[in-house]
Design an enzyme around this catalytic site. Sequence first.
Site, PDB file in Angstrom:
ATOM      1  N   ASP A  27      -4.831  -5.590  -8.101  1.00  0.00           N
ATOM      2  CA  ASP A  27      -5.105  -5.030  -6.790  1.00  0.00           C
ATOM      3  C   ASP A  27      -5.365  -3.532  -6.997  1.00  0.00           C
ATOM      4  OD1 ASP A  27      -5.421  -4.775  -4.066  1.00  0.00           O
ATOM      5  OD2 ASP A  27      -3.527  -5.726  -3.534  1.00  0.00           O
ATOM      6  N   HIS A  72       0.837  -1.202   0.000  1.00  0.00           N
ATOM      7  CA  HIS A  72       0.000   0.000   0.000  1.00  0.00           C
ATOM      8  C   HIS A  72       0.875   1.257   0.000  1.00  0.00           C
ATOM      9  CE1 HIS A  72      -2.970  -2.950   1.444  1.00  0.00           C
ATOM     10  NE2 HIS A  72      -3.875  -2.128   0.957  1.00  0.00           N
TER      11      HIS A  72
END
Length: 586
Positions: free
Chosen positions: A321, A248
């Site tokens: 993702d 992330h």
Amino acid sequence: MTARHTFSRRAFGAAALTGAGAAVALPAVAHADPGTPVHPARIDEILAGMSIEQKIGQLFVAVGYGSTADAPHPSNTATTGVDTIADIVRTHHVGGLIYFVWSDNLQDIEQIATLSNAVQDAALESSGIPLVISADEERGLVHRLPAPATPLPGQMALGATGSWAHARKTGDIIGAEVRAAGLHQTFSPVVDVNVEARNPVIGVRSLGADPQAVALLAAAQIRGIQGARCSAAAKHFPGHGDTATDSHVGLPVIDHTREELDLLDLPPFIGAIEEGVDTIMTAHIMVPALDDSGVPATLSHPILTGLLREELGFEGVIVTDSLQMEGVRTLFGDDRVPVEAILAGADQMLMPPDLVVAIGGVRDAVASGEITEERLDRSVRRLLAQKLRRGLFQEVHVDPATAADALGTDRSLRTARKIAEDSITLIADDADLVPLSAGTSVLVTGYGSAGMMDVVAGALAAHGLEATVLADASPEQAAAAAAAVDVSLVFTRSYTFETAAAEVAMVRALAATDTPVIHTALRNPYDIVHVGPVAASLATYSTTHCSLEALVGVLAGDVTLQGTLPVPIPTADGTGEAYPIGHGLR
């Protein structure tokens, strides 16, 4: 010092499946129901009626802000150029939406069902093609649907049970509850094999460290999810389990050799493909053994096309993702990232940070011939096939008034309790302290809210034990309170870098008193080697109420210990192994 170890270089068996009640092999039954038959002629018919803009839009799964389809929201305007979720669907022809609490999509089940019906109406009116609506519904640590959704303990707790039946029932529950709320895809199960104790993003989201056990249990979950007419997504390809970097916020590097990837990371994905999983999600990780160009797997043609498509034979949908994550935005601008992903072999672009910019980048690539219409059609065909297979062209509406009735049923709650009970793992009990004698007084303290500790205290009282709650306390306050009780029950959340210093200090202060300490790790089980000597140590892998109540049942002797470690616990300095996979006292 790093907590990595040499587990990935060992030979693996079904070590995680040797506990009581564990399955040792995949049951010899047919695969999950493949769903509604998909006829190529039907896909040809739909495709022939689509414009280039509609085909491009089908490749995107957008975030829409708001609890209703037609309410304007400034974040929609900022990220999609239009004001409402319905406008996102009509203007950009997106193939899907993903719901989150932070985007105000998930208030209660009736509202979710109403929103889902309305955005489907917008899609059907504008293009005749239904949306696939999704959520990250893993359960345990990552869950999206609000109450009364069943509070399942999560992946690592499931791994600690070693039970194929529990995994299948977990899939049944998730799939049925997702569909009841008007959604059609869950971005689960996580099939990453967690062999890095410091992994900041996977951890208890993984089923464990034995690739064969992960493969078996994940296949069972997929069978349950898709048997409920809901698409499953195995993630994160080619494996996010051996990194100490969170994708992330950065770009992790997996330095496994191809031999190690074959042995460790790929078996669960191969099992998912054999089970007929609809979707595989990519990882924003670099894997030099597969592609030494420096691009993340999400943007790698050798990984997505060469390995996943051609070598492993996956014919379903490849979804990226989230394209908002920094791990995929380090090399290219937001207009180029989806183009690179499509060229690599991806079909579905998840959550671009700016939908207008992302679609514009793909539109320009199609106009220039960089992405051919033939390439575009290949992805659209896969997406249409998935929607047809799961019956979206037959009926996508649900009844908001009765949707909640299918969630959190008595049967599902019993399943959650049983999984929790079978997962609790007694790692150490040098003082032979567990179970506690009736009437034992217990101090409940450490990590956790007062509300969570009150749940524990109530369960202790129900089992004939006395409880005193001390929340938000200093180590000195806890040590003083310990003098008035027979046992201290202290919680830690997980040992991750320096963030657990206060939790470690609390445990050590209590251990320095004359009152015996029962330490419990509520998330990753690795904490035991960092907190110092204690009388006993357990792992719950979860903070759900059913896991907390199961813990108390074990402490009271009313729940039989079944759980075994689905991961090995390395020594504090990372140079050896303190507890092996499969360890668990009875």
